[in-house]
Structures are given as structure tokens and as C-alpha cells.
Design an enzyme around this catalytic site. Structure first.
Site, PDB file in Angstrom:
ATOM      1  N   HIS A  26      12.704 -31.857 -23.221  1.00 12.53           N
ATOM      2  CA  HIS A  26      12.394 -32.682 -22.042  1.00 12.53           C
ATOM      3  C   HIS A  26      10.987 -32.426 -21.515  1.00 12.53           C
ATOM      4  CE1 HIS A  26      16.594 -33.743 -22.198  1.00 12.53           C
ATOM      5  NE2 HIS A  26      16.862 -32.464 -22.294  1.00 12.53           N
ATOM      6  N   CYS A  69       0.814  -1.200   0.000  1.00 11.27           N
ATOM      7  CA  CYS A  69       0.000   0.000   0.000  1.00 11.27           C
ATOM      8  C   CYS A  69       0.848   1.251   0.000  1.00 11.27           C
ATOM      9  CB  CYS A  69      -0.893  -0.023   1.231  1.00 11.27           C
ATOM     10  SG  CYS A  69      -1.761  -1.593   1.406  1.00 11.27           S
ATOM     11  N   LYS A  86       4.141  -2.307  -7.467  1.00  8.90           N
ATOM     12  CA  LYS A  86       5.525  -2.052  -7.868  1.00  8.90           C
ATOM     13  C   LYS A  86       6.533  -2.607  -6.874  1.00  8.90           C
ATOM     14  CE  LYS A  86       8.684  -0.302 -10.532  1.00  8.90           C
ATOM     15  NZ  LYS A  86       8.962  -1.021 -11.767  1.00  8.90           N
ATOM     16  N   LYS A 145       7.270 -10.549 -18.563  1.00 12.62           N
ATOM     17  CA  LYS A 145       6.710  -9.275 -19.046  1.00 12.62           C
ATOM     18  C   LYS A 145       5.341  -9.515 -19.706  1.00 12.62           C
ATOM     19  CE  LYS A 145       8.734  -6.430 -17.266  1.00 12.62           C
ATOM     20  NZ  LYS A 145       9.414  -7.278 -16.414  1.00 12.62           N
ATOM     21  N   TRP A 170      -3.252  -2.269  -1.600  1.00  6.54           N
ATOM     22  CA  TRP A 170      -3.055  -3.532  -2.322  1.00  6.54           C
ATOM     23  C   TRP A 170      -3.536  -4.604  -1.354  1.00  6.54           C
ATOM     24  CZ3 TRP A 170      -0.500  -8.285  -2.080  1.00  6.54           C
ATOM     25  CH2 TRP A 170      -0.395  -8.979  -3.309  1.00  6.54           C
ATOM     26  N   GLU A 201       2.656 -10.615 -16.926  1.00 10.25           N
ATOM     27  CA  GLU A 201       2.198  -9.614 -15.951  1.00 10.25           C
ATOM     28  C   GLU A 201       1.446  -8.458 -16.608  1.00 10.25           C
ATOM     29  OE1 GLU A 201       6.709  -7.862 -15.375  1.00 10.25           O
ATOM     30  OE2 GLU A 201       5.239  -7.454 -13.803  1.00 10.25           O
ATOM     31  N   ASN A 222       0.505  -0.123   5.937  1.00 16.33           N
ATOM     32  CA  ASN A 222       1.109  -0.858   4.821  1.00 16.33           C
ATOM     33  C   ASN A 222       1.898  -2.009   5.431  1.00 16.33           C
ATOM     34  OD1 ASN A 222       2.383  -1.823   2.551  1.00 16.33           O
ATOM     35  ND2 ASN A 222       4.047  -0.325   2.702  1.00 16.33           N
ATOM     36  N   GLY A 223       1.554  -3.227   5.070  1.00 18.04           N
ATOM     37  CA  GLY A 223       2.271  -4.382   5.621  1.00 18.04           C
ATOM     38  C   GLY A 223       1.292  -5.477   6.016  1.00 18.04           C
ATOM     39  N   GLU A 255      12.554 -13.571 -18.583  1.00 22.49           N
ATOM     40  CA  GLU A 255      12.110 -12.181 -18.418  1.00 22.49           C
ATOM     41  C   GLU A 255      11.037 -11.820 -19.458  1.00 22.49           C
ATOM     42  OE1 GLU A 255      11.663  -8.246 -17.155  1.00 22.49           O
ATOM     43  OE2 GLU A 255      12.173 -10.166 -16.209  1.00 22.49           O
TER      44      GLU A 255
HETATM   45  C1  AGP Z   1       8.639  -6.904 -12.627  1.00 23.47           C
HETATM   46  O1  AGP Z   1       8.147  -6.311 -13.744  1.00 23.47           O
HETATM   47  C2  AGP Z   1       7.794  -6.912 -11.476  1.00 23.47           C
HETATM   48  N1  AGP Z   1       7.370  -5.633 -11.127  1.00 23.47           N
HETATM   49  C3  AGP Z   1       8.355  -7.693 -10.293  1.00 23.47           C
HETATM   50  O2  AGP Z   1       8.641  -8.986 -10.698  1.00 23.47           O
HETATM   51  C4  AGP Z   1       9.620  -7.093  -9.642  1.00 23.47           C
HETATM   52  O3  AGP Z   1      10.716  -7.276 -10.458  1.00 23.47           O
HETATM   53  C5  AGP Z   1       9.868  -7.788  -8.303  1.00 23.47           C
HETATM   54  O4  AGP Z   1       8.754  -7.564  -7.477  1.00 23.47           O
HETATM   55  C6  AGP Z   1      11.145  -7.302  -7.637  1.00 23.47           C
HETATM   56  O5  AGP Z   1      11.036  -5.948  -7.343  1.00 23.47           O
HETATM   57  P1  AGP Z   1      12.336  -5.138  -6.870  1.00 23.47           P
HETATM   58  O6  AGP Z   1      13.321  -5.151  -7.991  1.00 23.47           O
HETATM   59  O7  AGP Z   1      11.807  -3.780  -6.554  1.00 23.47           O
HETATM   60  O8  AGP Z   1      12.869  -5.849  -5.658  1.00 23.47           O
END
Ligand code: AGP
Length: 609
Positions: free
Chosen positions: A505, A2, A604, A486, A74, A489, A100-101, A482
Site C-alpha cells: 500500500h 540531564c 537514556k 535500533k 541534554w 538511533e 534537569n527538566g 524495533e
Molecule cells: C530505545 O533504544 C530508546 N532509548 C528509547 O526509544 C526508549 O525506549 C524510550 O525513550 C522509552 O524509555 P523508557 O523505557 O525508559 O521509558
């Protein structure tokens, strides 16, 4: 995870709080709410969904008052609903609190307080905290918070206001980030400095198990036993432009297009103009005792963990040290073999990811030295480390990480060159060769950004595909993971990343003429192997989108879709091949009309386990 904002001063609090929450919305957007104190009364407004809904409700029935707190959520405990939205209140509605937490022992406290007659109206863990404040209050909000902190287990950044102390905000921190903003005739609190940027640049971070009381002309910080602590005020260098979209439709595409400039900037900072050697002097790496290191452990989450996997290849290759790359959430519970000869490298864009923070603490508890690669100065992971390398990607607002990943790859490559030179396992000529090639990468990324019509066509062709497979080998294997992340998500299309050698495999069973397979096949030692894998896919009528080196005509004869990137050294190629993967996910998501910058269910920085 949050977002929290609070303001107490001589101006109307709501507009300032909403402005701050807008900058924190990337942390969570399930619901939002504010509480304002006016004439010794609390006025609370909460709405489900994005911040816009709350702003509209406040437009309709404004809340006046110069002291208030705000929250964007969140959801962890309880679905997004008005009842579960923050702020939460006590039985008498005299206190309003945001969090937040995660409070891990909330059920036990809830049962105890219910037996004592408290009534709960939400499914959240947070609500028990405000009822504890009510229990502990005897005229001093800060003391009530300190007593409450002693009961809580878990992670929290908390802020509370009360009608009993109209111009006062009390905040507390354990694990989740919290900063204080110092102004002239006002003070603020927020989850990070960017939320207060429009008002003040003078910021101090609240540390573990500390609390603070702010009033318009006063700020007191103390530890959990009430001992006062002098705040360490820093000047934030971030500019508002850095955290605004400018002419771009989305933060993500803005950040993708910022990659050439940031690479140029990092190289200018890191390559000594006189010796041509890699320079990390500001990181004070000498404090790590690198000459005694016998093993390296890289810990991270999500995109950062993919960078860590490439880092393993780089460091083992250049410095000839054994490297384990682990996802932090697994590392901390697997009883790892770590001692004082181990260097743990934690990678994190936000510097606040709970699992990565806990992994560092665990490794240090076992005697390791901790080096972090972070993008946010002053973040918890930065402050928990013995040394830090800032990756200088600039603020990354879009939830999907792009430029921070490229900056992490670059910083890991430069660190491996530095370590290789220091350990004498990398000769000056090879180091200079790689540094020279790195200097050409900004233009080569720019070329990729300027030449992606084929990619746009691919995005149209495959935007309705139900599944994708991404394949890569060696340095580009983590990039395959990666690319899949992308797409997942952002577009909510199921995508799997896999080592191309592993395909036979199992995953090859998925292949048919409707299943797009993205193959990372730049020139290099494993090119022929990738070509054989592509042949195997073609033999099963699979559809291949190849990421290949400019001028490679052989692959064009084999694959329906080829996206070219300029030629470069195999080791450096992940810095180029990731760009088309970022763009493919971006364009497919925009074609599907989905929210690019704030995908569903994500946030984020993940500040809870
Ligand atoms: C990636 O696009 C995501 N937002 C997520 O996987 C992110 O990389 C992960 O939560 C790690 O975040 P950080 O680099 O802030 O630790």
C-alpha cells in the site's frame, strides 16, 4: 534529560562529582559543569561536549572545596555552548544552580525579572530560577527555594549552592527524579542512585513538590509549605560491576550478551517450581481487581512501546480481553475512553519517561488502576503505580535499549499466561507447553549469539546503505519497528519498520536493487504470507535480509542473506528474532565508527515532554 550530582562532606567534592556524572552521562552529553564552594567563594567550571572535556579543564585548573554540584546536559533550550551549560549563576554570582527538566513559564518570569534589572547571559529556561532564588533570598537558602518553587511551572530537579552558606546544598523536585545519598560525615544528591554507588548505598527519593537541604551531618526534607518529612531510606542492591563495561568494548554489546542469563533469572523467579504456574506474588496483582477489568490500555514510548504492541497480541490471545497499545505522548492528549474497569499497563525501562508518567496519572485520574512494568525500582513510574512488575533486566546503560526490551517481552508474555489462567481462557496444558518452550530460550538466544557470522558479513555489505526497510507480521510486526528504531538511533541510517501486509500500500515504491529489506520470517501461521511479500520484493529486484528459522532451506533459495534463529513457538519467536536486529544495528554502527553507547541527540531517559 540531564544528570545532576551534589556532594557536601569532608573530602574534595570535584572527584566525587565527576565520578557520579560519569555514571549519569547516558542522560545527556551536550555539555557539563561543576560549581564548588570554597572559602565563601564559588568556583564554576563548564565545558561544551562530553564529560571528558570538563575533566580535562579541571585537570588544568583544579577547583578545591568540599561542597559542590555538577551537571551533564541534554539541551532543551539553547544550543550546546558554554553560556548555556550548567551551572547558571545570578547577577552577583553568589548562587550557582543546576537543573534537569523544563520550566514552562520561564519567558514570563524572565520578562518580569529583566524589568526588575536582572541580566541574563544564556538562552536557557533554567537561568531564570537562579535569579528567582537571588530575588527570594534573605539568609535561608531552603526558604528561598520554597518561595521560588511556588513560581515555577513545568518539570524540575534543581540543586543550588551559595557562597553565603558554604557547606549547604538545597535541592527540589517536581516531576524529574532526584535522590539523596546518606553517608557518614557526608551527604549527596543525584538524579539516580547509580551516581552515588561508589560512596553510599543508603538512598531516599525526594517526592513531588518536595525540597531538601543537605549539609555534611544533616539532611532536612520538607514539602513546598516547609512541613518536614521523614526520609524513607532504602538500601540499594545494585553492584558496581553491574554498571561497568567489564571486558566488553561497549555497554550495548555487553547488554546484548546478558540476555540469556537474564531470561534464565526471570524464569527462575516467575515459574513456580512446584505447580509450574506463573507466579507474580511479589507484585501483589490482587490489588488491581483483575476480575473486574474489561479493557486494558498499554502506554509507553520508543522501544518500550514496541514491547507494548507485542503485549497487546499476547494478552488478547491468552486472556481474551480487548487491549489498546498506545504511545504515551498521544494517549495523554487524545481524550481516551478510560474508567474504573480499565487497567492501564505502563512500560518503561527507566521508570522516568515523562510522557509515560503523565499517561499513568491521566488514566488514574479517570478511574483506571495502574500496573507498571519497570526496570528501575523506586523510579517515579514505579511509585506512581498501584502495582508493579519488575522486569529484572539489571542496569541498562547503553542509550539504545536491548536487554530491557527482551525482558519486557518476557514479562508481558508471562503476565498474559498468568491472566489467561486466572480468567480461565488459557488451559493448563497450553500454558505448560509455552512455559516449557520458554525454558529453552536462554540456550536458543545463546546459539544466535554464537552463530552470527552471516550477520557480521551483512553489516559490512550494508553499512553504507542510505535506507533500510524492516518488515514483519503478527507477533513480529512490532519487532520490525524495533529493528528499524535500533538502526536509526545508532547508525543514523534512515530505516522504516512496516507491517509486511502494508508494504503493497505504499512502501513497495521504495524498493530497488540498492534498498536492503530486512524480513522477519520465522516459522508460523504467517510464514507463507511473509514468503509472498519476499517474492513481491524480489520481483522488483529488492535485496532481502531474512531472519528465518534454522533449517529453512526454501527461504535460502530466495534470499541473498539469511540469518537463522532456532525454531520455537510463534508466540515466543520475537524473543529470538530481535537479537539479530540488535546485532545488525550494533555492527553497522561500529563499522561506521559511531558512538554506540551515546548516540547523538539522544538520552537514556526522556524526563521532559
Ligand atoms: C530505545 O533504544 C530508546 N532509548 C528509547 O526509544 C526508549 O525506549 C524510550 O525513550 C522509552 O524509555 P523508557 O523505557 O525508559 O521509558
Amino acid at each position: 534529560m540531564c544528570g545532576i550530582v551534589g556532594y557536601t562532606g569532608d573530602e574534595q567534592a570535584v572527584p566525587i562529582i565527576i565520578e557520579g556524572l560519569k555514571r549519569l552521562e547516558y542522560r545527556g552529553y551536550d555539555s557539563a559543569g561543576v560549581a564548588v564552594v570554597h572559602d565563601s567563594a564559588l568556583c564554576v567550571t563548564k565545558e561544551v561536549g562530553k564529560l571528558g572535556a570538563l575533566a580535562a579543564a579541571l585537570e588544568k585548573s583544579p577547583s578545591v572545596g568540599a561542597t559542590g554540584i555538577g551537571h551533564t546536559r541534554w539541551a532543551t533550550h539553547g544550543e550546546p555552548s558554554r553560556a548555556n551549560a550548567h551551572p547558571h549563576h545570578d547577577c552577583a554570582k553568589s548562587f550557582s544552580l543546576i537543573h534537569n527538566g523544563i520550566i514552562e513559564n520561564y519567558l514570563e518570569i524572565k520578562e518580569e525579572l529583566s524589568r526588575a534589572g536582572h541580566e541574563f547571559v544564556s538562552e536557557t529556561d533554567t537561568e531564570v530560577v537562579v535569579h528567582l532564588i537571588e530575588e527570594n533570598y534573605s539568609g535561608d537558602l531552603l526558604q528561598a527555594m520554597l518561595a521560588t518553587m511556588k513560581r515555577l511551572k513545568g518539570a524540575y530537579a534543581l540543586a543550588v549552592v551559595t557562597a553565603h552558606e558554604p557547606d549547604t546544598i538545597v535541592a527540589a523536585r517536581c516531576g524529574s527524579p532526584l535522590a539523596i545519598g546518606f553517608g557518614d560525615g557526608f551527604n549527596m544528591i543525584a538524579s539516580d542512585a547509580s551516581a552515588m554507588l561508589g560512596r553510599t548505598r543508603r538512598v531516599a527519593y525526594i517526592d513531588e513538590l518536595q525540597a531538601a537541604r543537605i549539609r555534611p551531618d544533616e539532611c532536612v526534607i520538607c514539602d513546598i509549605d516547609g512541613a518536614e518529612i521523614e526520609p524513607e531510606i532504602k538500601e540499594v542492591t545494585l553492584s558496581l560491576n553491574d554498571i561497568e563495561k567489564g571486558d566488553h568494548p561497549h555497554f550495548m554489546i555487553k547488554e546484548i550478551f546478558e540476555q540469556p542469563a537474564l531470561i534464565r533469572d526471570v524464569l527462575a523467579r516467575r515459574i513456580s517450581p512446584t505447580s509450574g504456574e506463573v507466579d507474580f506474588s511479589e507484585a501483589r496483582l490482587d490489588e488491581l481487581g483483575l476480575e473486574h477489568v474489561e479493557k486494558i490500555l498499554i502506554v509507553a514510548c520508543g522501544t518500550a512501546s514496541h514491547a507494548g504492541m507485542v503485549g497487546k497480541y499476547y494478552i488478547e490471545n491468552m486472556a481474551r480481553l480487548p487491549v489498546d497499545a498506545d504511545v504515551a505522548s498521544e494517549f495523554r492528549y487524545r481524550n481516551p475512553v478510560v474508567d474504573e474497569k480499565t487497567l492501564v499497563i505502563a512500560i518503561s525501562q527507566s521508570g522516568e519517561t515523562a510522557d509515560t508518567l503523565a499517561a499513568i496519572k491521566e488514566a488514574r485520574r479517570r478511574g483506571a488502576k495502574a500496573l507498571s512494568l519497570v526496570n528501575v525500582e523506586g523510579s517515579s513510574i514505579d511509585r506512581e503505580s498501584d502495582s508493579r512488575i519488575y522486569v529484572y533486566a539489571g542496569p541498562e546503560i547503553a542509550v539504545a535499549s536491548t536487554k530491557a526490551y527482551t525482558a519486557q517481552l518476557l514479562s508481558l508474555l508471562l503476565f498474559s499466561l498468568y491472566l489467561g489462567r486466572k480468567r480461565g481462557t488459557l488451559d493448563k496444558r497450553r500454558c505448560a507447553e509455552l512455559v516449557d518452550e520458554l525454558m529453552s530460550i536462554p540456550e536458543k538466544i545463546q546459539w544466535t549469539l554464537d552463530n552470527h557470522d552471516t550477520l557480521k558479513a551483512c553489516s559490512k555489505t550494508f553499512s553504507d546503505a542510505p535506507n533500510f526497510l524492516y518488515l514483519g507480521r503478527n507477533y513480529n510486526y512490532p519487532n520490525a519497528l524495533e529493528g528499524a528504531l535500533k538502526l536509526k538511533e545508532l547508525s543514523y541510517i534512515h530505516a522504516e519498520g512496516c507491517g509486511a501486509g502494508e508494504m503493497k500500500h505504499g512502501p513497495i515504491a521504495l524498493i530497488d536493487d540498492k534498498f536492503p529489506v530486512v524480513c522477519l520470517a520465522p516459522a508460523g501461521r504467517v510464514y507463507e504470507k511473509m514468503m509472498s511479500n519476499i517474492q513481491e520484493i524480489k520481483a522488483r529486484h529488492g535485496v532481502v535480509v531474512a531472519i528465518a528459522t534454522e533449517g529453512d532451506e526454501e527461504i535460502a533459495r530466495l534470499c541473498e542473506h539469511v540469518i537463522y534463529v532456532p525454531a520455537t513457538d510463534e508466540m515466543i519467536s520475537p524473543l529470538l528474532t530481535v537479537v539479530p536486529l540488535q546485532l545488525l544495528a550494533y555492527y553497522i554502527t561500529t563499522i561506521k565508527g559511531l558512538d554506540v553507547d551515546q548516540p547523538r541527540n539522544l538520552a537514556k531517559s526522556v524526563t521532559v515532554e
